[in-house]
Scaffold this active site. Structure first.
Site, PDB file in Angstrom:
ATOM      1  N   ARG A  51       0.811  -1.211   0.000  1.00 16.16           N
ATOM      2  CA  ARG A  51       0.000   0.000   0.000  1.00 16.16           C
ATOM      3  C   ARG A  51       0.850   1.270   0.000  1.00 16.16           C
ATOM      4  O   ARG A  51       0.506   2.259  -0.592  1.00 16.16           O
ATOM      5  CB  ARG A  51      -0.910  -0.009   1.217  1.00 16.16           C
ATOM      6  N   LYS A 148       0.971 -19.367   4.713  1.00 13.70           N
ATOM      7  CA  LYS A 148       0.204 -19.791   5.871  1.00 13.70           C
ATOM      8  C   LYS A 148       0.009 -18.596   6.790  1.00 13.70           C
ATOM      9  O   LYS A 148       0.786 -17.663   6.682  1.00 13.70           O
ATOM     10  CB  LYS A 148       0.896 -20.953   6.560  1.00 13.70           C
ATOM     11  N   HIS A 178       6.538 -24.016   4.289  1.00 18.00           N
ATOM     12  CA  HIS A 178       7.971 -23.957   3.975  1.00 18.00           C
ATOM     13  C   HIS A 178       8.733 -25.187   4.454  1.00 18.00           C
ATOM     14  O   HIS A 178       9.833 -25.461   3.996  1.00 18.00           O
ATOM     15  CB  HIS A 178       8.603 -22.648   4.474  1.00 18.00           C
ATOM     16  N   LYS A 182      12.318 -27.727   2.798  1.00 20.61           N
ATOM     17  CA  LYS A 182      13.599 -27.997   3.478  1.00 20.61           C
ATOM     18  C   LYS A 182      14.264 -29.218   2.846  1.00 20.61           C
ATOM     19  O   LYS A 182      13.605 -30.215   2.558  1.00 20.61           O
ATOM     20  CB  LYS A 182      13.366 -28.249   4.976  1.00 20.61           C
ATOM     21  N   GLU A 216      12.301 -25.254  19.359  1.00 22.76           N
ATOM     22  CA  GLU A 216      12.855 -23.926  19.077  1.00 22.76           C
ATOM     23  C   GLU A 216      13.300 -23.274  20.372  1.00 22.76           C
ATOM     24  O   GLU A 216      12.714 -23.530  21.432  1.00 22.76           O
ATOM     25  CB  GLU A 216      11.789 -23.045  18.419  1.00 22.76           C
ATOM     26  N   HIS A 240       3.075 -27.758   9.594  1.00 26.33           N
ATOM     27  CA  HIS A 240       4.424 -28.311   9.430  1.00 26.33           C
ATOM     28  C   HIS A 240       4.550 -29.748   9.965  1.00 26.33           C
ATOM     29  O   HIS A 240       5.067 -30.642   9.286  1.00 26.33           O
ATOM     30  CB  HIS A 240       5.458 -27.447  10.155  1.00 26.33           C
ATOM     31  N   LYS A 331       8.272 -23.614  21.885  1.00 25.73           N
ATOM     32  CA  LYS A 331       9.169 -22.453  21.855  1.00 25.73           C
ATOM     33  C   LYS A 331       9.883 -22.351  23.198  1.00 25.73           C
ATOM     34  O   LYS A 331       9.416 -22.879  24.204  1.00 25.73           O
ATOM     35  CB  LYS A 331       8.355 -21.191  21.622  1.00 25.73           C
TER      36      LYS A 331
END
Ligand code: BG6
Length: 485
Positions: A51, A148, A178, A182, A216, A240, A331
């Site tokens: 935009r 996604k 994604h 990999k 992670e 995933h 996480k």
């Protein structure tokens, strides 16, 4: 190893959300790396669109900085960067109005591949599709790439599919996950279907259980608003982890081609049993000195969203009936590591006596990241005197060590997937029915938490998740692999 970079056909690629975070971190630096490698023809064009008003030069400067920050690693030769920047231009458009579309339409060429990357929130997908149609720049050969999250539940995914299909055929829609881009994820298929060694054992008769881990170390800071509405289930498991599960469990497709692969993945999702609360552990990270808690990161101390999930799944089909598949992701865990471990059963009878330690199972570990590779644990005799003592040793292969420096320079998932869009290869993209089937499986689980007012268990940052997740396996005489092993 010989690198075989095959240039793609010239293309016009428009990135909606071209100044956004994903474009800056992944899409544009990824495209630069492909240019650097010689894969993008010089008459290709990349148009940033969003935009905000910006000149071509300002956009080029934005991309230069993104390349310097995210794509360098020995690829910082000025002439290459300048060459890549020449492919770029910018066009302000209003996704919901008509401003800027005519100018964009005038830029698009007839005789090259056209691709439109929707790197924007899903609420704009329909508007973009409609405008591409209205301004007649979609065409039968155009492709759209959608990011996604593909919906928030089954209903929204169905609505999204219906909206996109009003203007585009399924063969034109590239839904990105994604993880499918990999390198090692694709290697899963190569290992399974390119060797005879594993496939005869790849079933409930020989496999005790499978563990899929995506751990992670990062928290959700910075993405709190999005994440708190999703949680690990919607953010990681429904897409995933589900894709990893499909590739590990599916039947051999008759050919490595889009619909053959996707048909087999879909069958796995449809064969998944519903999961009851006894087989799920949800967690949320607490804070520690110098580390913000989940509450602080999402600025809501009553949030019941999970940042960790562990679950036991069953696939009801001939191949897998009775073999549990444990998945976990979270996480702020102690390490960043993703792997799939196929844990085989013990030999049926020990000829070496009754020492229980002598009855070991083989484990095949496929490491997705970091240090991509494979590791097969086998039992051998411990060298030297002292009788028949058995030990386990790893047959360990790091792709970087085994295949040389070029293996360490493998394309990032986004690079590969964008090139597949240009080549028109949908094998590594989710089909609409797959996304819907995954939601059909996930929805009742999420609804049951909401109904029960379930609160996730707290876990320490830097740990392996809540204690209860360990129990999920302990109670069945199994244990999670230590993700540092
Ligand atoms: C994204 C999720 O899709 O994948 C993130 O939204 C997650 O929450 C990320 O961190 C993980 O991707 P990777 O490639 O770093 O394993």
């Amino acid at each position: 190893m010989v690198s075989r970079v095959i240039p793609v056909d010239p293309f016009d690629l428009v990135i909606f959300g071209g100044t956004g975070d994903l474009a800056r971190r992944k899409i544009l630096p990824g495209l630069y790396r492909r240019y650097w490698a010689g894969q993008l023809p010089d008459d290709s064009r990349i148009v940033g669109a969003s935009r905000r008003e910006m000149t071509d030069d300002e956009f080029r400067q934005f991309v230069r900085e993104a390349i310097e920050e995210f794509a360098i690693e020995g690829k910082d030769d000025a002439p290459k960067i300048d060459g890549f920047l020449k492919l770029l231009s910018y066009n302000a458009v209003d996704a919901t109005g008509d401003q800027g579309w005519k100018e964009l339409a005038d830029k698009m060429r007839e005789d090259v591949v056209r691709a439109y990357y929707f790197s924007v929130g899903p609420s704009l997908f329909g508007h973009l599709a409609e405008h591409l149609h209205k301004y007649k720049i979609a065409g039968n050969h155009a492709r759209i790439v959608v990011e996604k999250p593909f919906g928030h539940d089954l209903k929204s995914a169905k609505d999204l599919n219906a909206t996109l299909r009003k203007y585009f055929a399924e063969e034109q829609i590239y839904r990105i996950d994604h993880y499918l881009g990999k390198e090692t994820v694709q290697n899963l298929m190569a290992v399974r279907f390119g060797n005879v060694l594993f496939e005869p054992l790849w079933n409930a008769l020989y496999v005790d259980h499978i563990q899929i881990t995506v751990a992670e170390t990062v928290g959700v800071g910075g993405r709190g608003t999005y994440y708190d509405k999703s949680g690990a289930m919607r953010d990681m498991v429904q897409n995933h982890m589900m894709q990893l599960l499909c590739l590990i469990a599916m039947e051999p497709p008759h050919h490595f081609e889009p619909d053959a692969v996707r048909d087999e993945k879909l069958k796995v999702i449809r064969a998944l049993d519903p999961v009851g609360p006894q087989d799920i552990v949800r967690g949320q990270y607490s804070g520690a000195e110098g580390i913000d808690s989940y509450f602080t990161d999402v600025e809501d101390e009553r949030s019941t969203t999970e940042s960790f999930i562990a679950m036991k799944l069953h696939i009801s089909n001939w191949r897998w009936k009775g073999t549990p598949i444990y998945v976990r992701t979270g996480k702020r865990l102690k390490t960043r590591a993703s792997e799939i471990a196929v844990v085989f059963k013990h030999p049926p009878h020990s000829i070496f006596g009754e020492n229980p330690n002598d009855r070991r199972g083989n484990v095949l570990v496929i490491r997705l990241q970091p240090n991509e590779g494979m590791n097969l644990r086998v039992t051998i005799k411990e060298p030297g005197p002292g009788g028949m003592r058995l030990i386990e040793v790893p047959l360990d292969m790091s792709f970087a060590e085994a295949l040389g420096p070029e293996a360490a320079d493998i394309p990032d998932a986004y690079e590969r997937l964008i090139m597949d869009v240009i080549r028109g290869n949908q094998t590594l993209f989710m089909r609409g029915d797959e996304a819907e089937a995954a939601w059909a499986w996930a929805d009742p689980i999420i609804e049951s938490w909401e109904k029960a007012g379930d609160r996730p268990k707290l876990y320490d940052p830097g740990s392996a998740g809540p204690e209860e997740a360990l129990m999920l396996l302990y109670r069945e005489g199994r244990r999670w692999r230590d993700i540092r092993e």
